[in-house]
Design an enzyme around this catalytic site. Structure first.
Site, PDB file in Angstrom:
ATOM      1  N   GLU A 195       0.811  -1.218   0.000  1.00  0.00           N
ATOM      2  CA  GLU A 195       0.000   0.000   0.000  1.00  0.00           C
ATOM      3  C   GLU A 195       0.846   1.270   0.000  1.00  0.00           C
ATOM      4  O   GLU A 195       0.536   2.251  -0.675  1.00  0.00           O
ATOM      5  CB  GLU A 195      -0.937  -0.005   1.214  1.00  0.00           C
ATOM      6  CG  GLU A 195      -2.100  -0.974   1.111  1.00  0.00           C
ATOM      7  CD  GLU A 195      -1.735  -2.402   1.417  1.00  0.00           C
ATOM      8  OE1 GLU A 195      -2.594  -3.289   1.230  1.00  0.00           O
ATOM      9  OE2 GLU A 195      -0.585  -2.647   1.852  1.00  0.00           O
TER      10      GLU A 195
ATOM     11  N   PHE B  29      -9.326  -2.918   1.224  1.00  0.00           N
ATOM     12  CA  PHE B  29     -10.202  -2.585   2.341  1.00  0.00           C
ATOM     13  C   PHE B  29      -9.615  -1.352   3.003  1.00  0.00           C
ATOM     14  O   PHE B  29      -8.387  -1.212   3.092  1.00  0.00           O
ATOM     15  CB  PHE B  29     -10.301  -3.732   3.358  1.00  0.00           C
ATOM     16  CG  PHE B  29     -10.998  -4.952   2.831  1.00  0.00           C
ATOM     17  CD1 PHE B  29     -12.367  -5.108   3.001  1.00  0.00           C
ATOM     18  CD2 PHE B  29     -10.289  -5.935   2.153  1.00  0.00           C
ATOM     19  CE1 PHE B  29     -13.016  -6.228   2.503  1.00  0.00           C
ATOM     20  CE2 PHE B  29     -10.923  -7.052   1.655  1.00  0.00           C
ATOM     21  CZ  PHE B  29     -12.298  -7.205   1.821  1.00  0.00           C
ATOM     22  N   ALA B  30     -10.481  -0.471   3.484  1.00  0.00           N
ATOM     23  CA  ALA B  30      -9.993   0.759   4.105  1.00  0.00           C
ATOM     24  C   ALA B  30      -9.062   0.465   5.274  1.00  0.00           C
ATOM     25  O   ALA B  30      -8.154   1.255   5.567  1.00  0.00           O
ATOM     26  CB  ALA B  30     -11.176   1.602   4.591  1.00  0.00           C
TER      27      ALA B  30
ATOM     28  N   HIS C 116     -11.358  -5.858   8.542  1.00  0.00           N
ATOM     29  CA  HIS C 116     -12.025  -5.577   7.271  1.00  0.00           C
ATOM     30  C   HIS C 116     -13.296  -4.757   7.471  1.00  0.00           C
ATOM     31  O   HIS C 116     -14.146  -4.719   6.584  1.00  0.00           O
ATOM     32  CB  HIS C 116     -12.389  -6.879   6.544  1.00  0.00           C
ATOM     33  CG  HIS C 116     -11.218  -7.721   6.157  1.00  0.00           C
ATOM     34  ND1 HIS C 116     -10.543  -8.510   7.061  1.00  0.00           N
ATOM     35  CD2 HIS C 116     -10.593  -7.886   4.964  1.00  0.00           C
ATOM     36  CE1 HIS C 116      -9.564  -9.142   6.436  1.00  0.00           C
ATOM     37  NE2 HIS C 116      -9.562  -8.780   5.159  1.00  0.00           N
TER      38      HIS C 116
END
Length: 658
Positions: free
Chosen positions: A397, A420-421, A464
């Site tokens: 990321e 996913f955030a 999640h």
């Protein structure tokens, strides 16, 4: 030290010498000024000039270089006026950051230099993004990025090398191995003989170069850069060198054995090259004196000019306005044709139409290409736009956010999907310290949208299900959008992509397939920072966003006697403060509903704002309703207990009776 001048002309050899001499003389002057208290800090590159100068002269002026704080030679070789450098170091307006950052923490598009931040690692991924833009633009350019041996221990280093290798990006990764990370020797930094050997693990070509030998640096880098322009690929280079001063002057060098200092002093890149040039009949004492006189005069004149410039007078409006790049919102009206769509379909349509509208837009994320993403939002995108613009990424990321920043620097746009955030924590540093601060620091915008599938209610557990918007609403320089309806999501996503500032775009997973409405089929935009008034009433103001909007709507449907203004914020930063305040002044009561846990959430700031702006209008305390102060549990009943939804109706009715 052995020098091989190959076929270099006399003028080139003298140019190499002159460009090394210049930063050395500047540094010697800076050390005097430091002792006199005229500058506050200095990171010396004495003994490492050959690397900065050799790399820079091997590059073309239009190619980007991402240097570190010991690379003064990059800046001087690119012929940045010394007056501007001295103003930068003194915090004057004619520097590059308007006094907002110090020393070499700046970039300049005029000279194609992108400066570092203190976290070191992020610039490596930024170089990947610039190189990716070069590949997509087919301009045969190379990008050079510097780090020290200490920086190679950071995760960003490994992520950036892996991405560059997988994508075969034309990047020169330059490690200046000078023996110490501040005071920690290399034997305590890594357990391999050569850092260049790490290239093998990434399937990457690597080289070890004597960083004190200007001809070895220049000749090798010139050959590599030209080859990479025609055969794009990353190359890892380890420059063996030494730092002759402290990490910064205050730290000193007492931790370095004297015999080691003496040995490297004999390998000084300038004095050795000077003797070689004299032995070759290229450099005479007269030429040397001429160079020194010319440089010292330039230094003194530039210093006088910098000292004469008045100190910055703080201007509140200027400071606040420079956090974001100015953006003139252009409304594209909704067409008359509509089609019922789910939230997930509206987001997919908005993203697809933006890809059609902006041919310089690249989307990146895990599994987003042929697989279409874990939520299938980019399903079919590869067939329409190709793998160059719809890019599967490794699980990294941080580096991908940085690559988005690099694309922006090179004039492109990026949308990064966090699978996913929750996973954004692995890319947190470049978002809050690089993307958010770049425009304020040196007027470089970050044209990056980060899509954030978020939220509970789908039994996905602690890793999640988070809704972590408060991590980013706290950070000046970021914009945060959180739609609750399909039509809003499509129009707001289009605007977020048009906006040249970094935007965190939250998409609630539980709403993806459960919420549907008529959505205009054509491309359109909606303004950021404009709330939506979904219901009007006189007794209370309900303020919420995301899934909370639907919880509030359900509560009002079940209690038709409640007369309430229901405000869907839609955009959390910028925030529609006027809509909130005006409503509360009318109803005299306010309740704020958020899915996030209570402490430190956006509801706390909204409550504080209302207490300050509406105190004399309030008939009751501002009420906050939020989820439990625990991680989000997996099991369905535990999750329902966790969520604020089950406590909202009771809290609303209690406040109405106050």
């Amino acid at each position: 030290m052995k020098f091989d001048k190959q076929n270099l002309s006399k003028s080139t050899l003298l140019d190499l010498y002159y460009n090394m001499l210049k930063p050395r003389l500047i540094e010697e002057k800076m050390l005097i000024l430091l002792r006199q208290g005229k500058i506050s800090k200095w990171f010396s590159g004495i003994g490492q000039e050959a690397i900065s100068v050799g790399v820079t002269l091997a590059m073309r002026d239009e190619e980007y270089i991402l240097p570190m704080h010991r690379n003064l030679g990059v800046f001087t070789t690119r012929k940045i006026p010394l007056f501007r450098l001295f103003c930068q170091w003194q915090g004057k307006a004619s520097g590059f950051t308007n006094g907002r950052d110090r020393s070499f923490h700046f970039g300049t598009q005029e000279y194609n230099i992108v400066g570092m931040i203190s976290h070191l690692g992020p610039q490596l991924g930024v170089a990947d993004g610039i190189a990716l833009a070069n590949v997509l633009q087919k301009n045969k350019k190379v990008t050079a990025v510097f780090t020290g041996e200490g920086g190679t221990s950071e995760g960003d280093f490994h992520e950036a090398l892996n991405v560059a290798s997988v994508w075969q990006l034309p990047v020169l990764f330059c490690i200046e191995n000078n023996g110490y990370g501040l005071s920690t020797p290399t034997k305590e930094q890594y357990n391999c003989e050569h850092l260049a050997d790490r290239g093998k693990g990434y399937g990457m070509e690597s080289h070890i170069i004597d960083g004190n030998n200007i001809l070895e640096v220049y000749n090798t880098l010139s050959e590599l850069a030209e080859d990479i322009r025609n055969n794009p690929r990353p190359v890892l280079i380890e420059f063996k060198t030494f730092r002759m001063r402290g990490h910064e002057e205050a730290s000193g060098t007492k931790y370095v054995p004297q015999d080691l200092m003496d040995a490297w002093a004999e390998k000084d890149p300038i004095s050795n090259f000077e003797e070689f040039l004299k032995s070759e009949g290229v450099l005479t004492e007269d030429i040397k004196q001429k160079f020194e006189s010319e440089i010292k005069t330039e230094i003194d004149d530039a210093l006088d000019q910098a000292y004469a410039e008045e100190n910055i007078i703080p201007n509140l409006t200027t400071e606040l306005n420079d956090v974001y790049k100015p953006y003139n919102y252009q409304e594209v009206s909704k067409g008359f044709e509509v089609e019922e769509k789910r939230l997930i379909d509206a987001i997919s349509d908005g993203l697809k139409q933006s890809m059609e509208r902006h041919d310089n837009l690249v989307i990146m994320g895990q599994d987003i290409a042929e697989y279409g993403g874990v939520f299938k939002i980019t399903d079919g995108f590869v067939e329409q736009f190709g793998k160059e613009r719809v890019r599967n990424t490794p699980i990294c990321e941080s580096s991908i956010v940085e690559a988005g920043m690099g694309l922006s620097i090179a004039g492109m746009k990026a949308v990064v999907e966090m699978q996913f955030a929750d996973f954004v924590s692995s890319g947190f540093n470049p978002i809050v310290n690089y993307l958010a601060k770049s425009h304020y620091r040196w007027a470089q915008h970050a044209d990056v949208v980060i899509r954030m599938p978020c939220g509970a209610g789908v039994a996905a557990g602690p890793f999640h299900s988070q809704t972590n918007e408060a991590w980013f609403t706290k950070t000046p320089g970021l914009k945060v959008v959180y739609p609750a309806f399909p039509a809003d999501a499509k129009g707001l996503l289009a605007t977020a992509i048009n906006d040249p500032n970094p935007v965190l775009f939250f998409e609630h997973k539980a709403l993806y397939r459960s919420i549907r409405e008529d959505v205009p089929t054509d491309y359109y935009t909606l303004p950021l920072g404009k709330a939506s008034l979904l219901r009007t009433g006189n007794d209370i103001t309900i303020i919420t966003y995301g899934a909370g909007v639907h919880w509030a709507l359900e509560t009002l449907k079940n209690n038709p006697e409640i007369s309430a203004d229901l405000i869907d914020l839609r955009s959390l930063q910028p925030l529609d403060k006027d809509a909130i305040i005006d409503s509360v002044k009318k109803t005299n009561k306010a309740i704020i509903l958020q899915e996030d846990s209570l402490f430190g959430g956006i509801a706390s700031d909204l409550s504080a704002m209302l207490m300050e702006a509406c105190f004399e209008y309030l008939d009751a305390p501002v009420k906050r309703v939020a989820s439990l102060e625990t991680p989000i549990p997996f099991e369905s009943e535990l999750e329902q207990q966790y969520l604020a939804k089950g406590r909202f109706e009771e809290a609303l009715k209690k406040l109405l009776k106050y």
